[in-house]
Every structure is written in C-alpha cells, then in structure tokens.
Design a protein around this motif. Structure first.
Motif: not given
Length: 167
Positions: A87-100
């Motif tokens: 996921v390229e955008d560290t500010e995206s909701d997708e990034w947040e979800g993958k982080l969790e």
C-alpha cells in the motif's frame, strides 16, 4: 549485553511493539518505521527458524507442535507485512486497515511464542546453551539484514516460498 537467546528474542519483540506504536502515529515517519520493522521482523523470524527452533526441538519439554505453529505464524505475519508494504499511501484507510491486520497477527504470535516456546526454553535449556543459541541467533539475524531481507521484493519471494505452511 546478554547473549541469552530468550532475552534477545524478547528484546526484538519489545522493539516490534515500539515500532507498531510509531506506525499508528499519523505524525511519524511511517515509511521509515515500516522499513525498520520489515527488516527486523523478517530477519528475526528467519533466524529463529534457522537456528533456534531446530535446536529447541531436541528438548522434550519444548513442544514440537508449538514450534511448527510458530513457523506458520511467521508466514502469516510475512503475508500481512507484504500486504501493508504494497500500500503506497501511508495516510489511506487501506494502509490503516492493513496495519491493524499486521499488528493483530504479530501480537498474537508474540504472545503465544512467549507463553509457550520461550517459557519452555527458559525452564529446560541450560543457561550455557541459551547463550550459545543467542550468539547463533544474533549472527544469523544480522546476516539476513545484511542480505536485504526487508525489501518488498524479498518479502514477496519469501511469502511465495512459504505460503503452503498456512492452512
């Protein structure tokens, strides 16, 4: 500094938890923290599987099934790491979800490994042998870092190579 393999592994676990806190901080340099986590996570797991887990199988009080399960969880963690790295955008909701998803997978593994494999090792493996294993673990972990184990290309190849472990 200790060479006790249990203490070295626990220190890595605490560093991973610190990096998770940084990754959750929207004001932090998330890309830099993810890079550090990728190298630590992959090198740590590969060093455990190469040097620590095989040695612990020789001890009757260390459960082989737990060691196999630990390796499966390493693969699950690597899969979650790769998903976040892609996921390229560290500010995206997708990034947040993958982080969790990554945090959940890794925290689950750390908890289980500490309660089972590491407690068993602390109780049944001599101090001298734990020190020897610690030296081997640290050297192997460093070798993996030096070889570039935290790149997205390497993590992708590692997931491909080990994905059959996961049910």
């Amino acid at each position: 500094m200790t060479t006790d393999v249990v203490e070295l592994i626990l220190a890595d676990h605490r560093r991973m938890e610190e990096l998770f806190r940084t990754l959750r901080d929207r004001g932090a340099d998330r890309a830099k923290a993810l890079d550090e986590l990728a190298y630590l996570l992959v090198a740590h797991a590969e060093a455990e599987e190469a040097k620590v887990y095989p040695a612990l199988r020789r001890y009757k009080q260390v459960d082989d099934d737990e060691i196999d399960h630990g390796a499966e969880e390493h693969t699950e963690g690597n899969m979650a790491l790769l998903a976040l790295m892609e996921v390229e955008d560290t500010e995206s909701d997708e990034w947040e979800g993958k982080l969790e998803e990554l945090v959940t997978a890794i925290n689950h593994h750390l908890d289980e490994e500490e309660r089972t494999i590491l407690n068993d090792a602390r109780e049944t493996v001599s101090d001298e042998r734990r020190a020897e294993l610690g030296e081997q673990f640290a050297a192997e972990r460093e070798r993996r870092v030096d070889a570039g184990c935290g790149t997205v290309e390497y993590v992708r190849e590692l997931v491909e190579r080990t994905k059959d472990r996961v049910d």
